[in-house]
Structures are given as C-alpha cells and as structure tokens.
Design a protein around this motif. Structure first.
Motif, PDB file in Angstrom:
ATOM      1  N   PHE A  16       1.680   2.357  -2.405  1.00 58.46           N
ATOM      2  CA  PHE A  16       2.355   1.117  -2.023  1.00 58.46           C
ATOM      3  C   PHE A  16       3.879   1.237  -2.156  1.00 58.46           C
ATOM      4  O   PHE A  16       4.616   0.691  -1.344  1.00 58.46           O
ATOM      5  CB  PHE A  16       1.833  -0.067  -2.837  1.00 58.46           C
ATOM      6  N   VAL A  17       4.350   2.007  -3.149  1.00 58.88           N
ATOM      7  CA  VAL A  17       5.794   2.236  -3.269  1.00 58.88           C
ATOM      8  C   VAL A  17       6.293   3.027  -2.063  1.00 58.88           C
ATOM      9  O   VAL A  17       7.310   2.696  -1.444  1.00 58.88           O
ATOM     10  CB  VAL A  17       6.122   2.953  -4.605  1.00 58.88           C
ATOM     11  N   LEU A  18       5.541   4.105  -1.704  1.00 55.17           N
ATOM     12  CA  LEU A  18       5.937   4.895  -0.533  1.00 55.17           C
ATOM     13  C   LEU A  18       5.893   4.081   0.749  1.00 55.17           C
ATOM     14  O   LEU A  18       6.803   4.151   1.588  1.00 55.17           O
ATOM     15  CB  LEU A  18       5.022   6.119  -0.395  1.00 55.17           C
ATOM     16  N   LEU A  19       4.819   3.317   0.913  1.00 58.78           N
ATOM     17  CA  LEU A  19       4.690   2.495   2.114  1.00 58.78           C
ATOM     18  C   LEU A  19       5.811   1.473   2.186  1.00 58.78           C
ATOM     19  O   LEU A  19       6.412   1.266   3.257  1.00 58.78           O
ATOM     20  CB  LEU A  19       3.324   1.803   2.117  1.00 58.78           C
ATOM     21  N   SER A  20       6.132   0.859   1.070  1.00 64.04           N
ATOM     22  CA  SER A  20       7.217  -0.115   1.046  1.00 64.04           C
ATOM     23  C   SER A  20       8.550   0.556   1.386  1.00 64.04           C
ATOM     24  O   SER A  20       9.349   0.016   2.152  1.00 64.04           O
ATOM     25  CB  SER A  20       7.278  -0.764  -0.337  1.00 64.04           C
ATOM     26  N   ARG A  42      -7.836   4.836 -13.778  1.00 63.41           N
ATOM     27  CA  ARG A  42      -6.388   4.834 -14.025  1.00 63.41           C
ATOM     28  C   ARG A  42      -5.657   5.708 -13.014  1.00 63.41           C
ATOM     29  O   ARG A  42      -4.586   5.351 -12.516  1.00 63.41           O
ATOM     30  CB  ARG A  42      -6.099   5.280 -15.454  1.00 63.41           C
ATOM     31  N   VAL A  43      -6.239   6.872 -12.695  1.00 61.39           N
ATOM     32  CA  VAL A  43      -5.610   7.752 -11.699  1.00 61.39           C
ATOM     33  C   VAL A  43      -5.576   7.060 -10.340  1.00 61.39           C
ATOM     34  O   VAL A  43      -4.550   7.097  -9.634  1.00 61.39           O
ATOM     35  CB  VAL A  43      -6.356   9.105 -11.621  1.00 61.39           C
ATOM     36  N   LEU A  44      -6.668   6.413  -9.966  1.00 61.31           N
ATOM     37  CA  LEU A  44      -6.697   5.714  -8.674  1.00 61.31           C
ATOM     38  C   LEU A  44      -5.700   4.557  -8.647  1.00 61.31           C
ATOM     39  O   LEU A  44      -5.055   4.315  -7.617  1.00 61.31           O
ATOM     40  CB  LEU A  44      -8.109   5.215  -8.371  1.00 61.31           C
ATOM     41  N   CYS A  45      -5.551   3.857  -9.768  1.00 63.07           N
ATOM     42  CA  CYS A  45      -4.535   2.795  -9.832  1.00 63.07           C
ATOM     43  C   CYS A  45      -3.137   3.379  -9.681  1.00 63.07           C
ATOM     44  O   CYS A  45      -2.291   2.822  -8.965  1.00 63.07           O
ATOM     45  CB  CYS A  45      -4.645   2.031 -11.153  1.00 63.07           C
ATOM     46  N   TRP A  46      -2.898   4.511 -10.313  1.00 67.47           N
ATOM     47  CA  TRP A  46      -1.600   5.163 -10.202  1.00 67.47           C
ATOM     48  C   TRP A  46      -1.335   5.611  -8.761  1.00 67.47           C
ATOM     49  O   TRP A  46      -0.239   5.427  -8.225  1.00 67.47           O
ATOM     50  CB  TRP A  46      -1.551   6.346 -11.165  1.00 67.47           C
ATOM     51  N   VAL A  47      -2.369   6.201  -8.123  1.00 68.87           N
ATOM     52  CA  VAL A  47      -2.234   6.625  -6.725  1.00 68.87           C
ATOM     53  C   VAL A  47      -1.973   5.419  -5.825  1.00 68.87           C
ATOM     54  O   VAL A  47      -1.116   5.465  -4.926  1.00 68.87           O
ATOM     55  CB  VAL A  47      -3.493   7.405  -6.269  1.00 68.87           C
ATOM     56  N   GLU A  48      -2.713   4.331  -6.075  1.00 70.86           N
ATOM     57  CA  GLU A  48      -2.507   3.124  -5.267  1.00 70.86           C
ATOM     58  C   GLU A  48      -1.084   2.601  -5.427  1.00 70.86           C
ATOM     59  O   GLU A  48      -0.425   2.264  -4.431  1.00 70.86           O
ATOM     60  CB  GLU A  48      -3.514   2.055  -5.693  1.00 70.86           C
ATOM     61  N   ASP A  49      -0.600   2.545  -6.667  1.00 70.11           N
ATOM     62  CA  ASP A  49       0.774   2.081  -6.886  1.00 70.11           C
ATOM     63  C   ASP A  49       1.770   2.987  -6.174  1.00 70.11           C
ATOM     64  O   ASP A  49       2.720   2.518  -5.544  1.00 70.11           O
ATOM     65  CB  ASP A  49       1.090   2.037  -8.388  1.00 70.11           C
ATOM     66  N   GLY A  50       1.556   4.297  -6.264  1.00 72.53           N
ATOM     67  CA  GLY A  50       2.449   5.234  -5.590  1.00 72.53           C
ATOM     68  C   GLY A  50       2.430   5.064  -4.081  1.00 72.53           C
ATOM     69  O   GLY A  50       3.482   5.106  -3.427  1.00 72.53           O
TER      70      GLY A  50
END
Length: 194
Positions: free
Chosen positions: A144-148, A134-142
C-alpha cells in the motif's frame, strides 16, 4: 449338614463380610471419585451381605434364622477383627497404592507420548501462523505504501503534462474510488472465508 459345618459356614461368612467391608471401606475412602457414590455402594454392600447370610442359612441350616445365627456371625466377625483386620486393611492400602501408581504412571506416559506432542505441534502451528500473519501484514503495508507512492507519482506526472478538466478529474476520481471499493470488498470476502 451337621451343626459343625453350619457353625463353620457362618463364621466363614462373617470373615468374608468383614474382609469385603474393610476392602470396600478402604477403596472408597481413598478415592475422591468414589466418595460421592458411597451411599449407593453402602446399600449394595448390605443387600449383598444379607443375600450371603441368607444363602449360607439356606444351604447349611435349611433357612432357619435363630438367635445363635446372629451370635455366630458376631463371634466370627470379632475373630476376624482380632486376627485378620489389620492385615486386610494394610493389603487393601497396598493394592490401592499400587493401582494409583500404575494409573499415574500410565497417565504420565500417555501425556508424554500423546498429549504433549500434540500440544507442542499445535503451539508450533499457532506460532507459525502468527508469524505468517505478521509477514503478510507487513507485505500488505509495504504494497500500500508503494501503491500510494506510485499513484502520487502518476498524479504528479499527469498534472504536469496536461491540465485535465474538472469533468475528467471527476471521472478519474470516481473510477479510483470504485476501484478501492472493489478492492476493499474483495479483501473483506477473502478474510471472512478464513
């Protein structure tokens, strides 16, 4: 051998057969695992009983099988039923209960000492892995938001400084699409390994 020894041997054999039958019947009747073996155990018991009677007959009366042999066996069995049957059955039940109690105690001890700790460690590991996921999914989402966000900022700045031609925009779009395809393939390979 004398006739008295022969009579005593046949009576003793009938007592032994009665006691063994009562013990066997008690043990197989109280165990659900042995009930399905009962037909085979019955055959084995009666073959052993016939063997014991033949052995006694050969050692005491030179193998002569007479009517009084069966009468003595029946009389010995009746005496056994009157004097010892209840005691033997009670003793067999006590032994079965004691064995069952020991088995249950050992199985509970093994469960508490071995099985429960292993299950607890596996459950803890599963919860920990779920939390890490779950933490890794949260980091990945974050990420991708930053990259976007940064890609939009760079795109905004790029548009503001110079107006690229259509061919330049097409090249940039193709490279970005290639980059995202490579990133997607890499993520799939990594997730398929685990």
């Amino acid at each position: 051998m004398t006739q008295i020894q022969s009579v005593l041997a046949l009576v003793a054999a009938s007592w032994i057969l009665g006691a063994v039958f009562d013990i066997y019947n008690t043990v197989t009747g109280s165990s659900r695992w042995l009930r399905w073996l009962r037909p085979a155990l019955d055959i084995a018991f009666w073959v052993a009983a016939a063997g014991l009677v033949c052995f006694v007959m050969f050692t005491t009366d030179d193998g002569r099988l007479r009517i009084y042999t069966f009468l003595l066996l029946a009389a010995g069995y009746l005496l056994y039923r009157v004097w010892f049957h209840v005691r033997v059955v009670r003793s067999a039940f006590r032994v079965v209960r004691a064995i069952r109690a020991v088995f249950l105690g050992v199985s509970r001890l093994v469960y508490r000492v071995v099985v429960w700790p292993v299950l607890a460690v596996l459950g803890l590991a599963a919860r920990l892995l779920h939390a890490v996921y779950r933490v890794l999914c949260w980091v990945e989402d974050g990420l991708f938001v930053l990259l976007s966000f940064w890609l939009k900022v760079i795109g905004f700045l790029f548009r503001g400084w110079a107006a690229p031609s259509r061919s330049m925009r097409k090249k940039i779009d193709d490279r970005m699409e290639g980059f995202w395809t490579l990133a997607s393939n890499w993520i799939r390979r990594v997730s398929n390994r685990t």
